[in-house]
Design an enzyme around this catalytic site. Structure first.
Site, PDB file in Angstrom:
ATOM      1  N   TYR A 136       0.857  -1.194   0.000  1.00 48.68           N
ATOM      2  CA  TYR A 136       0.000   0.000   0.000  1.00 48.68           C
ATOM      3  C   TYR A 136       0.886   1.234   0.000  1.00 48.68           C
ATOM      4  O   TYR A 136       1.533   1.560   0.993  1.00 48.68           O
ATOM      5  CB  TYR A 136      -0.909  -0.035   1.235  1.00 48.68           C
ATOM      6  CG  TYR A 136      -1.854   1.128   1.400  1.00 48.68           C
ATOM      7  CD1 TYR A 136      -2.170   2.003   0.368  1.00 48.68           C
ATOM      8  CD2 TYR A 136      -2.466   1.341   2.637  1.00 48.68           C
ATOM      9  CE1 TYR A 136      -3.045   3.054   0.547  1.00 48.68           C
ATOM     10  CE2 TYR A 136      -3.348   2.394   2.833  1.00 48.68           C
ATOM     11  CZ  TYR A 136      -3.636   3.244   1.791  1.00 48.68           C
ATOM     12  OH  TYR A 136      -4.514   4.287   1.977  1.00 48.68           O
ATOM     13  N   LYS A 164      -1.587  -1.562  -3.873  1.00 43.55           N
ATOM     14  CA  LYS A 164      -2.573  -0.483  -3.907  1.00 43.55           C
ATOM     15  C   LYS A 164      -1.783   0.799  -4.110  1.00 43.55           C
ATOM     16  O   LYS A 164      -1.073   1.261  -3.220  1.00 43.55           O
ATOM     17  CB  LYS A 164      -3.368  -0.433  -2.606  1.00 43.55           C
ATOM     18  CG  LYS A 164      -4.346   0.746  -2.534  1.00 43.55           C
ATOM     19  CD  LYS A 164      -5.020   0.829  -1.169  1.00 43.55           C
ATOM     20  CE  LYS A 164      -5.932   2.050  -1.073  1.00 43.55           C
ATOM     21  NZ  LYS A 164      -6.554   2.179   0.272  1.00 43.55           N
TER      22      LYS A 164
END
Length: 300
Positions: A136, A164
């Site tokens: 992330y 992400k």
């Protein structure tokens, strides 16, 4: 490689009026999400207010959502930390619950160099080799960005299967796509950039807006992947106003307000976040009215 699908919903954490976690509403919302376009439910991410949850609350949220979703969708646990030891411990506990994946945020505040970032994620991957990991990258919150070349090195590890990408930098996302194998999944971390990232080889979105328009987002991603580009463009343009208003102030303040307008009893946010301002509340409600989303209630 693990398939988290087209739409991963970064689920909010409902609270009671006194500020405790509302597990009953959590169960209802998780059930709603997987029947309205969500492939994977991300529990205790940024949108879930993970910075102000205790680990005990988080583990119970994992369990409750897992029970609510069953075999209808996947569950991803937000078990990242700026402490490598803490992230490993939390991820091991999530793995024991039999969850489907873990989201690992770039360590925040301590700003490790790229070598430190690699060692951090490598250590978690080696400690929990059977739990697929999504990296992330969100430098606007963490103060540090993971370099695409570091992502490429990490993608060589078997359990690190996705990222992400929430830097807002399409060039960076393009470089990640160029440097990583096709099976390494690239997810947009911004609803408004989902379609642009699909165009460069992205997989889908880790979404906030999917609380409200999950089925439409699923249709948009599927349309693009099946060559119906104009359909995908039309959906993107229709929802663009919603994508932006949900970040008119710090996430998840606007989306919790939007859910409340729809009839969900999700409570407010925990300090140091604060209730939405009157002006921002009007902005959110106006967009919901424009998109005919106020008719979508918690019972629908």
């Amino acid at each position: 490689m693990s398939d988290f699908g087209n739409v991963v919903t970064a689920m909010i954490t409902p609270f009671t009026a006194s500020g405790e976690v509302d597990y009953a509403t959590t169960e209802q919302l998780a059930d709603y999400l997987v029947t309205h376009g969500t492939d994977t439910v991300l529990v205790c991410g940024t949108t879930g207010e993970s910075p102000t949850l205790t680990w005990t609350e988080e583990y119970e949220l994992f369990r409750v959502v897992q029970q609510a979703v069953g075999s209808r969708g996947k569950i991803m646990a937000g078990t990242g930390s700026n402490s490598t030891r803490e992230a490993i411990e939390a991820t091991k506990k999530a793995a024991k619950l039999g969850l489907d994946g873990t989201l690992q945020v770039v360590p925040y505040y301590n700003k490790p160099p790229q070598a430190g970032l690699y060692l951090h994620f490598e250590a978690i991957a080696k400690a929990c080799p059977d739990l697929p990991m999504m990296l992330y990258n969100v430098p606007g919150r963490t103060g540090q960005s993971i370099d695409p070349h570091t992502v490429a090195r990490l993608a060589e590890l078997d359990s690190i299967v996705a990222i992400k990408e929430a830097s807002g930098n399409v060039d960076s996302a393009s470089q990640i796509r160029t440097l990583t194998p096709p099976e390494f999944a690239l997810y947009s971390g911004d609803d408004s950039l989902t379609l642009p990232l699909l165009a460069i080889g992205g997989t889908g979105v880790v979404s906030v807006a999917s609380h409200l328009v999950g089925a439409e987002l699923q249709t948009m991603v599927t349309a693009f992947k099946t060559g119906q580009v104009q359909t995908a463009q039309q959906i993107h343009r229709r929802l663009f106003e919603l994508f932006k208003v949900l970040f008119c102030t710090a996430n998840p303040i606007p989306v919790k307000a939007a859910l409340a307008f729809q009839g969900w009893s999700v409570g407010s946010v925990r300090p140091p976040l604060c209730a939405i301002s009157p002006d921002q509340s009007v902005q959110v409600k106006t967009v919901l009215e424009n998109l005919d989303l106020l008719t979508h209630t918690a019972e629908s």
